[in-house]
Enzyme design. Structure first.
Site, PDB file in Angstrom:
ATOM      1  N   ALA A   1       0.860  -1.177   0.000  1.00  0.00           N
ATOM      2  CA  ALA A   1       0.000   0.000   0.000  1.00  0.00           C
ATOM      3  C   ALA A   1       0.901   1.233   0.000  1.00  0.00           C
ATOM      4  CB  ALA A   1      -0.885  -0.020   1.236  1.00  0.00           C
TER       5      ALA A   1
ATOM      6  N   GLY B   1       0.790  -5.052   0.771  1.00  0.00           N
ATOM      7  CA  GLY B   1      -0.342  -5.158  -0.146  1.00  0.00           C
ATOM      8  C   GLY B   1       0.009  -5.862  -1.456  1.00  0.00           C
TER       9      GLY B   1
ATOM     10  N   GLU C   1      -0.269  -9.452  -0.656  1.00  0.00           N
ATOM     11  CA  GLU C   1      -1.709  -9.702  -0.488  1.00  0.00           C
ATOM     12  C   GLU C   1      -2.418  -9.753  -1.838  1.00  0.00           C
ATOM     13  OE1 GLU C   1      -1.692  -6.384   2.316  1.00  0.00           O
ATOM     14  OE2 GLU C   1      -2.792  -7.629   3.731  1.00  0.00           O
TER      15      GLU C   1
ATOM     16  N   GLU D   1       4.507  -4.998   7.417  1.00  0.00           N
ATOM     17  CA  GLU D   1       3.705  -3.922   8.011  1.00  0.00           C
ATOM     18  C   GLU D   1       4.095  -3.581   9.443  1.00  0.00           C
ATOM     19  OE1 GLU D   1       2.501  -6.373   6.152  1.00  0.00           O
ATOM     20  OE2 GLU D   1       1.094  -5.551   4.701  1.00  0.00           O
TER      21      GLU D   1
HETATM   22  N1  CAA Z   1       4.602   3.203  -0.706  1.00  0.00           N
HETATM   23  C1  CAA Z   1       5.002   4.367  -1.236  1.00  0.00           C
HETATM   24  N2  CAA Z   1       6.180   4.526  -1.876  1.00  0.00           N
HETATM   25  C2  CAA Z   1       6.997   3.447  -1.952  1.00  0.00           C
HETATM   26  C3  CAA Z   1       6.652   2.193  -1.397  1.00  0.00           C
HETATM   27  C4  CAA Z   1       5.375   2.097  -0.754  1.00  0.00           C
HETATM   28  N3  CAA Z   1       4.915   0.935  -0.251  1.00  0.00           N
HETATM   29  N4  CAA Z   1       7.662   1.333  -1.609  1.00  0.00           N
HETATM   30  C5  CAA Z   1       8.614   2.025  -2.275  1.00  0.00           C
HETATM   31  N5  CAA Z   1       8.214   3.293  -2.472  1.00  0.00           N
HETATM   32  C6  CAA Z   1       8.943   4.377  -3.161  1.00  0.00           C
HETATM   33  C7  CAA Z   1      10.079   4.889  -2.293  1.00  0.00           C
HETATM   34  O1  CAA Z   1       9.603   5.826  -1.352  1.00  0.00           O
HETATM   35  C8  CAA Z   1      10.975   5.490  -3.349  1.00  0.00           C
HETATM   36  O2  CAA Z   1      10.461   6.743  -3.730  1.00  0.00           O
HETATM   37  P1  CAA Z   1      11.466   7.997  -3.983  1.00  0.00           P
HETATM   38  O3  CAA Z   1      12.331   7.544  -5.138  1.00  0.00           O
HETATM   39  O4  CAA Z   1      10.534   9.097  -4.322  1.00  0.00           O
HETATM   40  O5  CAA Z   1      12.236   8.172  -2.734  1.00  0.00           O
HETATM   41  C9  CAA Z   1      10.800   4.563  -4.538  1.00  0.00           C
HETATM   42  O6  CAA Z   1       9.571   3.864  -4.314  1.00  0.00           O
HETATM   43  C10 CAA Z   1      11.909   3.529  -4.657  1.00  0.00           C
HETATM   44  O7  CAA Z   1      12.009   2.846  -3.409  1.00  0.00           O
HETATM   45  P2  CAA Z   1      13.365   2.728  -2.567  1.00  0.00           P
HETATM   46  O8  CAA Z   1      14.265   3.887  -2.859  1.00  0.00           O
HETATM   47  O9  CAA Z   1      12.987   2.495  -1.142  1.00  0.00           O
HETATM   48  O10 CAA Z   1      13.979   1.415  -3.232  1.00  0.00           O
HETATM   49  P3  CAA Z   1      14.983   0.368  -2.545  1.00  0.00           P
HETATM   50  O11 CAA Z   1      15.467  -0.508  -3.645  1.00  0.00           O
HETATM   51  O12 CAA Z   1      15.993   1.062  -1.701  1.00  0.00           O
HETATM   52  O13 CAA Z   1      14.059  -0.482  -1.550  1.00  0.00           O
HETATM   53  C11 CAA Z   1      12.092  -1.719  -0.924  1.00  0.00           C
HETATM   54  C12 CAA Z   1      13.019  -1.277  -2.066  1.00  0.00           C
HETATM   55  C13 CAA Z   1      12.838  -2.684   0.009  1.00  0.00           C
HETATM   56  C14 CAA Z   1      10.908  -2.421  -1.552  1.00  0.00           C
HETATM   57  C15 CAA Z   1      11.639  -0.461  -0.128  1.00  0.00           C
HETATM   58  O14 CAA Z   1      11.150   0.506  -1.051  1.00  0.00           O
HETATM   59  C16 CAA Z   1      10.554  -0.733   0.872  1.00  0.00           C
HETATM   60  O15 CAA Z   1      10.819  -1.261   1.927  1.00  0.00           O
HETATM   61  N6  CAA Z   1       9.293  -0.339   0.541  1.00  0.00           N
HETATM   62  C17 CAA Z   1       8.182  -0.433   1.451  1.00  0.00           C
HETATM   63  C18 CAA Z   1       7.674  -1.852   1.583  1.00  0.00           C
HETATM   64  C19 CAA Z   1       6.572  -1.910   2.603  1.00  0.00           C
HETATM   65  O16 CAA Z   1       6.736  -1.600   3.765  1.00  0.00           O
HETATM   66  N7  CAA Z   1       5.372  -2.363   2.155  1.00  0.00           N
HETATM   67  C20 CAA Z   1       4.225  -2.481   3.001  1.00  0.00           C
HETATM   68  C21 CAA Z   1       3.409  -1.232   2.907  1.00  0.00           C
HETATM   69  S1  CAA Z   1       2.086  -1.191   4.105  1.00  0.00           S
HETATM   70  C22 CAA Z   1       0.877  -2.176   3.456  1.00  0.00           C
HETATM   71  O17 CAA Z   1       0.992  -2.729   2.380  1.00  0.00           O
HETATM   72  C23 CAA Z   1      -0.325  -2.246   4.334  1.00  0.00           C
HETATM   73  C24 CAA Z   1      -1.359  -3.200   3.942  1.00  0.00           C
HETATM   74  O18 CAA Z   1      -1.275  -4.387   4.115  1.00  0.00           O
HETATM   75  C25 CAA Z   1      -2.571  -2.687   3.389  1.00  0.00           C
END
Ligand code: CAA
Length: 261
Positions: A67, A112, A115, A135
């Site tokens: 998400a 998500g 999921e 999460e």
């Molecule tokens: N939401 C919004 N933006 C996201 C994102 C997310 N889930 N995942 C990545 N991005 C964005 C980053 O903010 C970044 O944006 P900028 O270039 O503007 O800074 C861009 O995508 C590239 O990401 P990274 O620079 O972080 O890339 P990386 O290779 O260093 O890392 C990653 C990759 C390990 C996937 C890391 O991006 C990450 O940990 N992302 C979040 C994963 C996460 O926590 N997902 C769960 C979300 S909560 C959820 O899903 C709730 C639910 O069940 C409903």
């Protein structure tokens, strides 16, 4: 809401290829993207020219990284609830489509994204894909069905291990757990998904739909009710012209020509 911006769809030879298209945010799901995804899958399910749906992510890095955290950060608890219910509705819609849905997992399938993959019928992963429910790192729990679908797919203990630790898993580990159904080289991902889709398309369409219904609905029932439900789905297949064609073709030692009737 229609699709076309954050979610695209192409349609060729009976196959709808739906792509979550926000590579700059690793295809993270904001509310608009969820609405577009719903519009695309419902359109594909309604389209008589579509037999199988593939869902994938744009770019080489992510299927869907979860998400959208940037959108979620500013939400009130009630708005957060609305978003989680929206995600749950869209994923339930995917799970309940009449047509089979294959997830082509081309990279990160986190939160998500994992999921979304679990709401699909079959999960094919690139060897470089990564899975997880991270999460708890954000102070929340999986909210698009993950606590339930992961436990049902890989078992309660393993789901708790994944969700409590937020750990990231390789495609191979996901395969060993039963979270991925097949792991392939990254450049083979779409070709293999297309092959699976072509195999499914060569079968009797009503039989495939009834099998999906029996498996999905039966798993929510006690065994006695579930096998009774299976008998009804079986009877529906028995009433089709394709059942007569399939059995006749077998006895005449020729390939069946199914008409979807
Ligand atoms: N939401 C919004 N933006 C996201 C994102 C997310 N889930 N995942 C990545 N991005 C964005 C980053 O903010 C970044 O944006 P900028 O270039 O503007 O800074 C861009 O995508 C590239 O990401 P990274 O620079 O972080 O890339 P990386 O290779 O260093 O890392 C990653 C990759 C390990 C996937 C890391 O991006 C990450 O940990 N992302 C979040 C994963 C996460 O926590 N997902 C769960 C979300 S909560 C959820 O899903 C709730 C639910 O069940 C409903």
């Amino acid at each position: 809401m229609t699709y076309g911006t954050n979610v695209t769809m192409t349609n060729e030879d009976g196959l709808a290829l739906i792509t979550v298209n926000r590579p700059q945010a690793l295809n993270a799901l904001n509310c608009d993207t969820l609405e577009e995804l719903r519009a695309a899958v419902l359109a594909a399910d309604k389209d008589p020219a579509v037999r199988v749906i593939i869902i994938t992510g744009a770019g080489a890095k992510a299927f869907v990284a979860g998400a959208d955290i940037a959108q979620m950060r500013g939400l009130s608890p009630l708005e957060g609830r609305d978003m989680t219910i929206l995600g749950q509705e869209v994923f339930a819609a995917i799970e309940n489509l009449a047509k089979p849905v294959i997830a082509a997992i081309n990279g990160f399938a986190l939160g998500g994204g994992c999921e979304l993959a679990m709401a699909c019928d079959i999960r094919v992963a690139a060897a470089t894909a990564k899975f997880g429910q991270p999460e708890v790192n954000l102070g929340i729990i999986p909210g698009f069905g993950g606590t339930q679908r992961l436990s049902r797919l890989i078992g309660k203990g393993r789901a708790k291990y994944c969700i409590f630790t937020g750990r990231m898993m390789s495609a191979q580990e996901a395969y060993q757990l039963g979270l991925a159904d097949k792991v392939v080289e990254p450049d083979e991902l779409l070709p293999v998904c297309r092959e699976i889709a072509a195999t499914i398309m060569s079968k009797a369409p009503v039989a495939v739909m009834m099998a999906k219904k029996a498996i999905n609905h039966g798993l929510d029932m006690d065994l006695g009710s579930a096998v009774a439900y299976e008998a009804e789905a079986y009877t529906t297949c028995f009433a089709t012209a394709d059942r007569v064609e399939g059995m006749t073709a077998f006895l005449e030692k020729r390939p069946a020509a199914f008409a979807g009737k």
